[in-house]
Design a protein around this motif. Structure first.
Motif, PDB file in Angstrom:
ATOM      1  N   ARG A   2       0.872  -1.093  -0.013  1.00 16.93           N
ATOM      2  CA  ARG A   2      -0.019  -0.038   0.076  1.00 16.93           C
ATOM      3  C   ARG A   2       0.811   1.103   0.060  1.00 16.93           C
ATOM      4  O   ARG A   2       1.939   1.120   0.399  1.00 16.93           O
ATOM      5  N   PHE A   3       0.442   2.319  -0.729  1.00 15.91           N
ATOM      6  CA  PHE A   3       1.129   3.482  -0.675  1.00 15.91           C
ATOM      7  C   PHE A   3       1.657   3.971   0.477  1.00 15.91           C
ATOM      8  O   PHE A   3       2.945   4.447   0.504  1.00 15.91           O
ATOM      9  N   LEU A   4       0.876   4.206   1.573  1.00 14.83           N
ATOM     10  CA  LEU A   4       1.370   4.649   2.645  1.00 14.83           C
ATOM     11  C   LEU A   4       2.325   3.891   3.675  1.00 14.83           C
ATOM     12  O   LEU A   4       3.237   4.316   4.320  1.00 14.83           O
ATOM     13  N   ASN A   5       2.234   2.574   3.376  1.00 10.68           N
ATOM     14  CA  ASN A   5       3.076   1.825   3.924  1.00 10.68           C
ATOM     15  C   ASN A   5       4.513   1.849   3.103  1.00 10.68           C
ATOM     16  O   ASN A   5       5.434   1.932   3.912  1.00 10.68           O
ATOM     17  N   LEU A   6       4.485   2.078   1.940  1.00 13.41           N
ATOM     18  CA  LEU A   6       5.544   2.320   1.098  1.00 13.41           C
ATOM     19  C   LEU A   6       6.322   3.647   1.602  1.00 13.41           C
ATOM     20  O   LEU A   6       7.453   3.781   1.916  1.00 13.41           O
ATOM     21  N   VAL A   7       5.446   4.664   1.698  1.00 11.87           N
ATOM     22  CA  VAL A   7       6.060   6.131   2.293  1.00 11.87           C
ATOM     23  C   VAL A   7       6.632   5.609   3.604  1.00 11.87           C
ATOM     24  O   VAL A   7       7.637   6.189   3.877  1.00 11.87           O
ATOM     25  N   GLY A   8       6.091   5.257   4.722  1.00  8.91           N
ATOM     26  CA  GLY A   8       6.753   4.525   5.836  1.00  8.91           C
ATOM     27  C   GLY A   8       7.759   4.191   5.972  1.00  8.91           C
ATOM     28  O   GLY A   8       8.862   4.236   6.449  1.00  8.91           O
ATOM     29  N   ASN A   9       7.788   3.008   4.911  1.00  6.61           N
ATOM     30  CA  ASN A   9       9.180   2.134   4.479  1.00  6.61           C
ATOM     31  C   ASN A   9      10.255   2.950   4.214  1.00  6.61           C
ATOM     32  O   ASN A   9      11.410   2.857   4.772  1.00  6.61           O
ATOM     33  N   LYS A  10       9.853   3.971   3.445  1.00  6.52           N
ATOM     34  CA  LYS A  10      10.956   4.966   2.638  1.00  6.52           C
ATOM     35  C   LYS A  10      11.482   5.814   3.913  1.00  6.52           C
ATOM     36  O   LYS A  10      12.558   6.175   4.132  1.00  6.52           O
ATOM     37  N   PHE A  11      10.523   6.199   4.592  1.00  3.49           N
ATOM     38  CA  PHE A  11      11.130   7.163   5.726  1.00  3.49           C
ATOM     39  C   PHE A  11      11.785   6.555   6.891  1.00  3.49           C
ATOM     40  O   PHE A  11      12.887   7.117   6.956  1.00  3.49           O
ATOM     41  N   PHE A  12      11.521   5.376   7.027  1.00  7.08           N
ATOM     42  CA  PHE A  12      12.437   4.447   8.235  1.00  7.08           C
ATOM     43  C   PHE A  12      13.742   4.119   7.419  1.00  7.08           C
ATOM     44  O   PHE A  12      14.641   4.164   8.067  1.00  7.08           O
ATOM     45  N   SER A  13      13.640   3.730   6.000  1.00  4.85           N
ATOM     46  CA  SER A  13      15.172   3.673   5.450  1.00  4.85           C
ATOM     47  C   SER A  13      15.972   4.630   5.733  1.00  4.85           C
ATOM     48  O   SER A  13      17.146   4.760   5.765  1.00  4.85           O
ATOM     49  N   LEU A  14      15.444   6.060   5.294  1.00  7.60           N
ATOM     50  CA  LEU A  14      16.252   7.188   5.469  1.00  7.60           C
ATOM     51  C   LEU A  14      16.439   7.446   6.948  1.00  7.60           C
ATOM     52  O   LEU A  14      17.829   7.774   7.143  1.00  7.60           O
ATOM     53  N   ALA A  15      15.788   7.299   7.805  1.00  7.89           N
ATOM     54  CA  ALA A  15      15.987   7.347   9.024  1.00  7.89           C
ATOM     55  C   ALA A  15      16.883   6.382   9.590  1.00  7.89           C
ATOM     56  O   ALA A  15      18.249   6.970  10.422  1.00  7.89           O
ATOM     57  N   PHE A  16      16.984   5.217   9.337  1.00 11.33           N
ATOM     58  CA  PHE A  16      17.946   4.366   9.493  1.00 11.33           C
ATOM     59  C   PHE A  16      19.385   4.379   9.221  1.00 11.33           C
ATOM     60  O   PHE A  16      20.393   3.978   9.547  1.00 11.33           O
ATOM     61  N   SER A  17      19.412   4.682   7.544  1.00 15.66           N
ATOM     62  CA  SER A  17      20.633   5.067   7.112  1.00 15.66           C
ATOM     63  C   SER A  17      21.368   6.331   7.790  1.00 15.66           C
ATOM     64  O   SER A  17      22.459   6.089   7.933  1.00 15.66           O
ATOM     65  N   TRP A  18      20.619   7.453   8.279  1.00 14.26           N
ATOM     66  CA  TRP A  18      21.261   8.316   9.230  1.00 14.26           C
ATOM     67  C   TRP A  18      21.738   7.721  10.316  1.00 14.26           C
ATOM     68  O   TRP A  18      22.862   8.087  10.694  1.00 14.26           O
ATOM     69  N   LEU A  19      20.891   7.043  11.020  1.00 19.24           N
ATOM     70  CA  LEU A  19      21.475   6.442  12.282  1.00 19.24           C
ATOM     71  C   LEU A  19      22.658   5.651  12.242  1.00 19.24           C
ATOM     72  O   LEU A  19      23.386   5.748  13.248  1.00 19.24           O
ATOM     73  N   PHE A  20      22.874   4.818  11.239  1.00 25.16           N
ATOM     74  CA  PHE A  20      23.744   3.743  10.935  1.00 25.16           C
ATOM     75  C   PHE A  20      24.743   4.088  10.302  1.00 25.16           C
ATOM     76  O   PHE A  20      25.734   3.457  10.164  1.00 25.16           O
ATOM     77  N   ASP A  21      24.874   5.253   9.522  1.00 25.75           N
ATOM     78  CA  ASP A  21      25.719   5.842   8.786  1.00 25.75           C
ATOM     79  C   ASP A  21      26.093   4.936   7.597  1.00 25.75           C
ATOM     80  O   ASP A  21      27.193   4.569   7.107  1.00 25.75           O
TER      81      ASP A  21
END
Length: 111
Positions: A2-21
């Protein structure tokens, strides 16, 4: 997905990429592989991040980051669900996951 699930997944991907460098594409797929030794290390220090992860995904990722374990992102292909219903409640669990990311940021980035 679903679209909102995809948006959430992308957001968490960016957040984790930043957290973990490092680049993390899909934090919520549910598939994680680690050695028993690494799991025991993470589990024995679970209280550092709290015990409020209903799914266990973030607990493993945060623990791995804390102990500088190597994270490898392997692409997963999604297909349409053929049986059963999801156990994820999009909004309430999404807010809980956001709270967990903010908590982890304080522990990993702003120590």
């Amino acid at each position: 997905m679903r679209f909102l699930n995809l948006v959430g997944n992308k957001f968490f991907s960016l957040a984790f990429s930043w957290l973990f460098d490092q680049s993390i594409k899909d934090t919520l797929c549910g598939t994680k592989v680690l050695s028993q030794r690494d799991y025991q290390l993470i589990a024995s220090n679970r209280s550092y991040f709290g015990n409020f992860d209903p799914f266990g995904d973030f607990d493993l990722l945060f623990g791995a980051a804390r102990f500088n374990l190597r994270l490898v992102d392997i692409p997963v292909r999604y297909g349409e669900r053929t049986y059963g219903d999801t156990n994820i409640q999009r909004w309430s669990h999404g807010l809980l996951l956001l709270r967990m990311v903010l908590f982890a940021a304080r522990r990993l980035k702003f120590v």
